[in-house]
Design a protein around this motif. Structure first.
Motif, PDB file in Angstrom:
ATOM      1  N   ILE A 270       0.839  -1.202   0.000  1.00 32.96           N
ATOM      2  CA  ILE A 270       0.000   0.000   0.000  1.00 32.96           C
ATOM      3  C   ILE A 270       0.876   1.256   0.000  1.00 32.96           C
ATOM      4  O   ILE A 270       0.620   2.218  -0.724  1.00 32.96           O
ATOM      5  N   PRO A 276      -3.259   0.244  -7.231  1.00 35.18           N
ATOM      6  CA  PRO A 276      -3.537  -0.944  -6.439  1.00 35.18           C
ATOM      7  C   PRO A 276      -3.122  -2.232  -7.142  1.00 35.18           C
ATOM      8  O   PRO A 276      -3.361  -2.407  -8.320  1.00 35.18           O
ATOM      9  N   ILE A 300      -8.977  -8.561   3.277  1.00 32.91           N
ATOM     10  CA  ILE A 300     -10.226  -7.784   3.352  1.00 32.91           C
ATOM     11  C   ILE A 300     -10.069  -6.624   4.328  1.00 32.91           C
ATOM     12  O   ILE A 300     -10.433  -5.483   4.021  1.00 32.91           O
ATOM     13  N   ASN A 301      -9.506  -6.910   5.502  1.00 35.40           N
ATOM     14  CA  ASN A 301      -9.369  -5.863   6.528  1.00 35.40           C
ATOM     15  C   ASN A 301      -8.505  -4.702   6.061  1.00 35.40           C
ATOM     16  O   ASN A 301      -8.611  -3.596   6.577  1.00 35.40           O
ATOM     17  N   ASN A 302      -7.616  -4.965   5.101  1.00 33.73           N
ATOM     18  CA  ASN A 302      -6.752  -3.909   4.577  1.00 33.73           C
ATOM     19  C   ASN A 302      -7.248  -3.355   3.242  1.00 33.73           C
ATOM     20  O   ASN A 302      -6.490  -2.695   2.529  1.00 33.73           O
ATOM     21  N   ASN A 303      -8.531  -3.626   2.953  1.00 30.21           N
ATOM     22  CA  ASN A 303      -9.151  -3.112   1.720  1.00 30.21           C
ATOM     23  C   ASN A 303      -8.378  -3.465   0.463  1.00 30.21           C
ATOM     24  O   ASN A 303      -8.283  -2.660  -0.479  1.00 30.21           O
ATOM     25  N   CYS A 304      -7.783  -4.646   0.441  1.00 23.66           N
ATOM     26  CA  CYS A 304      -7.063  -5.065  -0.759  1.00 23.66           C
ATOM     27  C   CYS A 304      -8.054  -5.348  -1.882  1.00 23.66           C
ATOM     28  O   CYS A 304      -9.192  -5.744  -1.643  1.00 23.66           O
ATOM     29  N   ASN A 305      -7.571  -5.145  -3.076  1.00 30.46           N
ATOM     30  CA  ASN A 305      -8.373  -5.410  -4.270  1.00 30.46           C
ATOM     31  C   ASN A 305      -8.247  -6.902  -4.588  1.00 30.46           C
ATOM     32  O   ASN A 305      -7.173  -7.374  -4.942  1.00 30.46           O
ATOM     33  N   THR A 339     -19.910  -9.866  -1.793  1.00 30.23           N
ATOM     34  CA  THR A 339     -18.479  -9.550  -1.907  1.00 30.23           C
ATOM     35  C   THR A 339     -17.776 -10.581  -2.790  1.00 30.23           C
ATOM     36  O   THR A 339     -16.980 -10.230  -3.674  1.00 30.23           O
ATOM     37  N   TRP A 343     -15.773 -10.044  -6.491  1.00 32.21           N
ATOM     38  CA  TRP A 343     -14.414 -10.498  -6.846  1.00 32.21           C
ATOM     39  C   TRP A 343     -14.444 -11.264  -8.170  1.00 32.21           C
ATOM     40  O   TRP A 343     -13.539 -11.135  -8.987  1.00 32.21           O
ATOM     41  N   ASN A 347     -14.560  -6.894 -10.148  1.00 33.19           N
ATOM     42  CA  ASN A 347     -13.143  -6.732  -9.795  1.00 33.19           C
ATOM     43  C   ASN A 347     -12.234  -7.418 -10.810  1.00 33.19           C
ATOM     44  O   ASN A 347     -11.201  -6.868 -11.213  1.00 33.19           O
TER      45      ASN A 347
END
Ligand code: ZN
Length: 383
Positions: A270, A276, A300-305, A339, A343, A347
């Motif tokens: 990041i 990204p 997920i917690n780090n908003n990764c793509n 979600t 993906w 995404n």
């Protein structure tokens, strides 16, 4: 003009489940025209029991390994897997082509509309020329010995030129941090018009050990293959933190597997990479090879793509996106289906730079329409 009007138990538009009572309207060819309320849709609405979704995007496959279905033992670890693929991959052209044709048809029928496909050869060309799927060919380069980097790259550029007549977008990409020298990374980084990169990343803990301390099972692999790595100097960092800075030209990167990616790697990515990185998960392949799963909650917690892939039939019993979704659901039941479907659709389409056509039910796109049966039992392409 003839229209199709579709309604279903649930309509997923690539981003969200829509409120009930909506009708999807497309042209006869499946170009999205509108989504309207049922009372404004008129007659001839076809109703389906299940979820209607845009077509799936498989961000990681190796079509040319399709003949290796059931050929490689499961759960033996990555180093043994890599050696087994090398030993088993030779086969008659006809056997390979038949297996690829079957895989192509199965993927199409189960709702996959676009694929990021790793190519070590031009073997898949005849199948792709007749395929109804949209492909991005990732021509993969490997070579851990610096002295042969230019020669190896030249060979793969020749493969790329053969594949380019399939009229698919194409990139030259590194295989994996454990199989690509620093010199090769710099040659790939310098290639013009090579904006979309993918790489197998941190598929085993051994890869991190190699870069941190020049230790682990990969040393055994190089020995078995007769590769002298005496000049390799470990960076002292994890694999991702070593290779990511080799890309300096604003390339988009799809990092595949990420089974042993940790929070410091994600923080590093990041901070380091303004564009990204897409983290591609292939959970069934991870279970097949290493019997483990990536830290999906951390991503997920780090908003990764996040995007999804099936990997190949060498490391999977089927090439089916719904099976990847179900595996994640079983292990991470807190992740909402919405979600997971994002993906697998919008995404993925953005990661493969195909979101002008695929990934969502937005006006003007032709994303393919997939029916997912109740309880995620099966999926099939309906248009
Ligand atoms: Zn792979």
């Amino acid at each position: 003009m003839r229209y199709n009007k579709f309604s279903a138990t649930q309509l997923f538009d690539g981003y969200n489940f829509l409120p009930s009572g909506k009708v999807l309207i497309t042209s006869a060819e499946g170009v999205i025209i509108d989504i309207v309320d049922a009372e404004n849709a008129g007659d001839d609405v076809q109703f389906f029991d299940g979820i209607l979704s845009p077509g799936f995007i498989n961000c990681h496959c190796h079509l040319e390994l399709s003949h290796l279905k059931s050929a490689i033992p499961q759960k033996t670890g990555l180093v043994n897997f890599v050696q087994a693929v090398m030993t088993n991959r030779a086969a008659d052209a006809e056997i390979k082509t038949d297996a690829m044709q079957q895989a192509d048809a199965q993927m199409y029928n189960s709702g996959i509309v676009a694929i990021g496909d790793i190519c070590n050869t031009a073997d898949s060309l005849p199948v792709k020329q007749n395929s109804k799927i949209r492909w991005h060919n990732f021509v993969e380069v490997s070579g851990f010995v610096e002295a042969t980097a230019e020669k190896r790259l030249k060979e793969m550029i020749e493969v790329a030129s053969k594949l380019s007549i399939a009229n698919c977008p194409l990139s030259i990409v590194p295989h994996a941090p454990y199989s690509v020298s620093k010199k090769m990374f710099s040659l790939i980084n310098a290639l013009p018009n090579n904006n979309l990169i993918t790489i197998h990343n941190q598929e085993s803990e051994e890869e991190n050990k190699l870069y941190q301390n020049k230790e682990g099972n990969f040393l055994e692999l190089y020995k078995n293959l007769g590769i002298d790595i005496s000049s390799f100097v470990p960076s002292g960092k994890t694999s991702l933190q070593t290779w990511l800075p080799y890309f300096t030209n604003n390339q988009r990167i799809i990092a595949v597997h990420n089974t042993f990616t940790n929070v410091k790697d994600v923080d590093f990515q990041i901070a380091h990479c303004p564009l990204p990185v897409a983290y591609c998960l292939c959970p069934n392949a991870n279970l097949y090879i290493e019997n483990t799963l990536p830290p999906i909650d951390l991503l997920i917690n780090n908003n990764c793509n996040i995007v999804l892939g099936t990997d190949s039939l060498a490391s999977n019993t089927q090439l089916n996106m719904l099976e990847e979704i179900k595996t994640i659901q079983q292990q991470f039941p807190q992740i909402e289906l919405q979600t997971l479907l994002q993906w697998a659709t919008s995404n993925g389409a953005a990661a493969l730079q195909m979101n002008d056509k695929f990934g969502s039910f937005e006006k003007g796109k032709q994303p393919g329409i997939v029916l997912i049966a109740k309880e995620l039992e099966s999926s099939k392409r309906i248009l």
